[in-house]
Design a protein around this motif. Structure first.
Motif, PDB file in Angstrom:
ATOM      1  N   ILE A  67     -26.207 -33.484 -32.072  1.00 29.69           N
ATOM      2  CA  ILE A  67     -26.657 -34.087 -33.442  1.00 29.69           C
ATOM      3  C   ILE A  67     -27.249 -33.155 -34.105  1.00 29.69           C
ATOM      4  CG2 ILE A  67     -28.431 -35.853 -34.053  1.00 29.69           C
ATOM      5  CD1 ILE A  67     -28.142 -37.305 -31.581  1.00 29.69           C
ATOM      6  N   GLU A  68     -27.222 -33.024 -35.618  1.00 30.26           N
ATOM      7  CA  GLU A  68     -27.933 -32.229 -36.362  1.00 30.26           C
ATOM      8  C   GLU A  68     -28.706 -32.954 -37.200  1.00 30.26           C
ATOM      9  OE1 GLU A  68     -28.483 -28.992 -36.146  1.00 30.26           O
ATOM     10  OE2 GLU A  68     -26.954 -28.294 -34.882  1.00 30.26           O
ATOM     11  N   ASN A  69     -29.789 -32.585 -37.671  1.00 29.93           N
ATOM     12  CA  ASN A  69     -30.684 -33.205 -38.834  1.00 29.93           C
ATOM     13  C   ASN A  69     -30.942 -32.179 -39.756  1.00 29.93           C
ATOM     14  OD1 ASN A  69     -32.803 -34.363 -39.992  1.00 29.93           O
ATOM     15  ND2 ASN A  69     -33.036 -35.862 -38.489  1.00 29.93           N
ATOM     16  N   ALA A  70     -30.447 -32.503 -41.207  1.00 32.68           N
ATOM     17  CA  ALA A  70     -30.777 -31.962 -42.154  1.00 32.68           C
ATOM     18  C   ALA A  70     -32.125 -31.802 -42.838  1.00 32.68           C
ATOM     19  CB  ALA A  70     -29.627 -32.302 -43.317  1.00 32.68           C
ATOM     20  N   ALA A  71     -32.839 -32.730 -42.399  1.00 38.81           N
ATOM     21  CA  ALA A  71     -34.226 -32.789 -42.930  1.00 38.81           C
ATOM     22  C   ALA A  71     -34.413 -32.914 -44.595  1.00 38.81           C
ATOM     23  CB  ALA A  71     -35.060 -31.430 -42.592  1.00 38.81           C
ATOM     24  N   GLY A  72     -33.241 -33.455 -45.067  1.00 39.92           N
ATOM     25  CA  GLY A  72     -33.361 -33.785 -46.555  1.00 39.92           C
ATOM     26  C   GLY A  72     -32.822 -32.558 -47.521  1.00 39.92           C
ATOM     27  N   LEU A  75     -27.709 -28.518 -48.797  1.00 43.62           N
ATOM     28  CA  LEU A  75     -26.972 -27.261 -48.302  1.00 43.62           C
ATOM     29  C   LEU A  75     -26.963 -27.306 -46.714  1.00 43.62           C
ATOM     30  CD1 LEU A  75     -28.049 -24.693 -50.921  1.00 43.62           C
ATOM     31  CD2 LEU A  75     -26.114 -26.147 -50.922  1.00 43.62           C
ATOM     32  N   ARG A  76     -28.266 -27.497 -46.386  1.00 45.56           N
ATOM     33  CA  ARG A  76     -28.249 -27.498 -44.717  1.00 45.56           C
ATOM     34  C   ARG A  76     -27.317 -28.416 -43.989  1.00 45.56           C
ATOM     35  NH1 ARG A  76     -33.792 -28.321 -41.730  1.00 45.56           N
ATOM     36  NH2 ARG A  76     -34.213 -26.375 -42.801  1.00 45.56           N
ATOM     37  N   GLN A  77     -27.075 -29.567 -44.626  1.00 45.98           N
ATOM     38  CA  GLN A  77     -26.274 -30.650 -44.229  1.00 45.98           C
ATOM     39  C   GLN A  77     -24.593 -30.207 -44.218  1.00 45.98           C
ATOM     40  OE1 GLN A  77     -26.136 -34.767 -45.487  1.00 45.98           O
ATOM     41  NE2 GLN A  77     -25.951 -35.745 -43.649  1.00 45.98           N
ATOM     42  N   HIS A  78     -24.509 -29.776 -45.485  1.00 47.56           N
ATOM     43  CA  HIS A  78     -23.239 -29.199 -45.854  1.00 47.56           C
ATOM     44  C   HIS A  78     -22.825 -28.125 -44.410  1.00 47.56           C
ATOM     45  CE1 HIS A  78     -19.949 -27.027 -47.522  1.00 47.56           C
ATOM     46  NE2 HIS A  78     -19.763 -27.950 -48.338  1.00 47.56           N
TER      47      HIS A  78
END
Length: 346
Positions: A67-72, A75-78
């Motif tokens: 699980i990864e969380n992009a914290a809003g 670019l991090r989610q990408h």
């Protein structure tokens, strides 16, 4: 730290040219291959519990879950989804911050035959989407729009009914679906002047809150009260979530308004446990809830199915490019009468 270590182990295994063989003896051995791994990408911490619940079911089924969380951070989610694709995971579960920002990396997933399940909100304009599991936010908007119509007596109004709208982040297509559902019911009353926004904000882009936070809702509502409602108060506040409702309530109280004759009808499109007190104390009129357990169960079932190469079926929803099998959880309206059934006291 453990998740990152596992990710490095997976990549190292792939570079060596193969994945560990599955074993019928231990769950740990079964989860060592990247093709037996599910990557879950969350937009922020609002879906943390839901993501963990899905992961728990998948682990019980014998899959490794990261699980990864992009914290809003878009670019991090990408980058996080790209890492999952590079790892060649067996399935991706993605709740996107921006439903169209992941198009290129999702296309890479499609080219690699990695199934993609959209969680909580549709992934738009991509042929890579295998299925979507989400609340039916359009239906929520419809129901709450109808509630406003009936409770504010719009068909019998002898003078304008004053309303202000507070939608969620514009990048989240659930915000648009909710807005469209509400406006399907209310637009005719804006057109004939029965409904009025003294702030002059009724278009989607104008009523969205960029951060969709309680603080931003409170600030905007207070600004409206100070500029447009010095002599009279709004009759209705339609907000996307209980968190935004709490912000508006805070602004109203700060402005010296208390529940009673001048208190507006406050309706929310997403019920949260934290909002129950506002319902019970008369600050909030109604909210809507989509059963999270059904969403969790269905998502886990669909992931297990596609990991086995099975085809998933359901009602269909368009993502602007293709029709996607979809499970859209019907909403339940939350009132003072049933709120403790949905959110029992601990």
């Amino acid at each position: 730290m453990m998740k990152r270590l596992l990710a490095l182990l997976f990549i190292f295994a792939l570079l060596l040219g193969g994945c560990s063989k599955k074993s019928d003896q231990t769950e740990t051995t079964a989860g060592l291959g990247a093709d037996n791994t599910v990557g879950i990408s969350l937009p922020d911490f609002s879906l943390h519990e839901q993501g963990e619940a899905i992961a728990e079911q998948l682990k019980k089924a014998g899959y490794q879950v990261l699980i990864e969380n992009a914290a809003g951070d878009i670019l991090r989610q990408h980058s996080q989804v790209q890492a999952f694709v590079n790892m060649q995971v067996g399935c991706l579960v993605v709740a996107a911050i921006d439903p169209i920002a992941l198009g290129d990396v999702l296309e890479e997933a499609r080219q690699m035959d990695i199934p993609v399940i959209a969680l909580d909100r549709m992934l738009m304009y991509s042929q890579a989407v295998t299925g979507c599991v989400a609340p039916d936010t359009y239906a929520i908007g419809q129901q709450l729009g109808k509630y406003i119509l009936e409770e504010a007596l719009l068909n019998n109004a002898t003078e304008p009914v004053k309303i202000e709208l507070f939608m969620g982040a514009p990048e989240n297509n659930n915000s648009l679906l909710f807005y469209n559902g509400v406006m399907e019911q209310l637009q005719p009353y804006f057109n004939n002047g029965v409904l009025q926004s003294l702030a002059g904000r009724t278009e989607f882009e104008d009523v969205c809150l960029r951060t969709a936070s309680m603080e931003q809702a409170s600030d905007r509502c207070f600004d409206y009260l100070a500029e447009y409602y010095l002599e009279d108060f709004p009759d209705v506040l339609c907000v996307a979530t209980d968190a935004l409702a709490a912000g508006c309530i805070d602004a109203l109280v700060s402005f010296g308004i208390e529940p009673g004759e001048d208190w507006p009808l406050i309706v929310s499109g997403q019920a949260m446990e934290e909002g129950v007190d506002n319902l019970l104390q008369g600050y909030q009129s109604i909210s809507a809830y989509a059963d999270e357990q059904s969403i969790v169960d269905t998502c886990a079932q669909w992931v297990c199915a596609v990991m086995k190469g099975e085809t998933i079926t359901g009602s269909e929803a368009s993502n602007g490019l293709i029709q996607v099998p979809a499970f859209l959880q019907e909403p339940v309206l939350v009132t003072t009468e049933n709120c403790r059934e949905i959110f029992p006291e601990e």
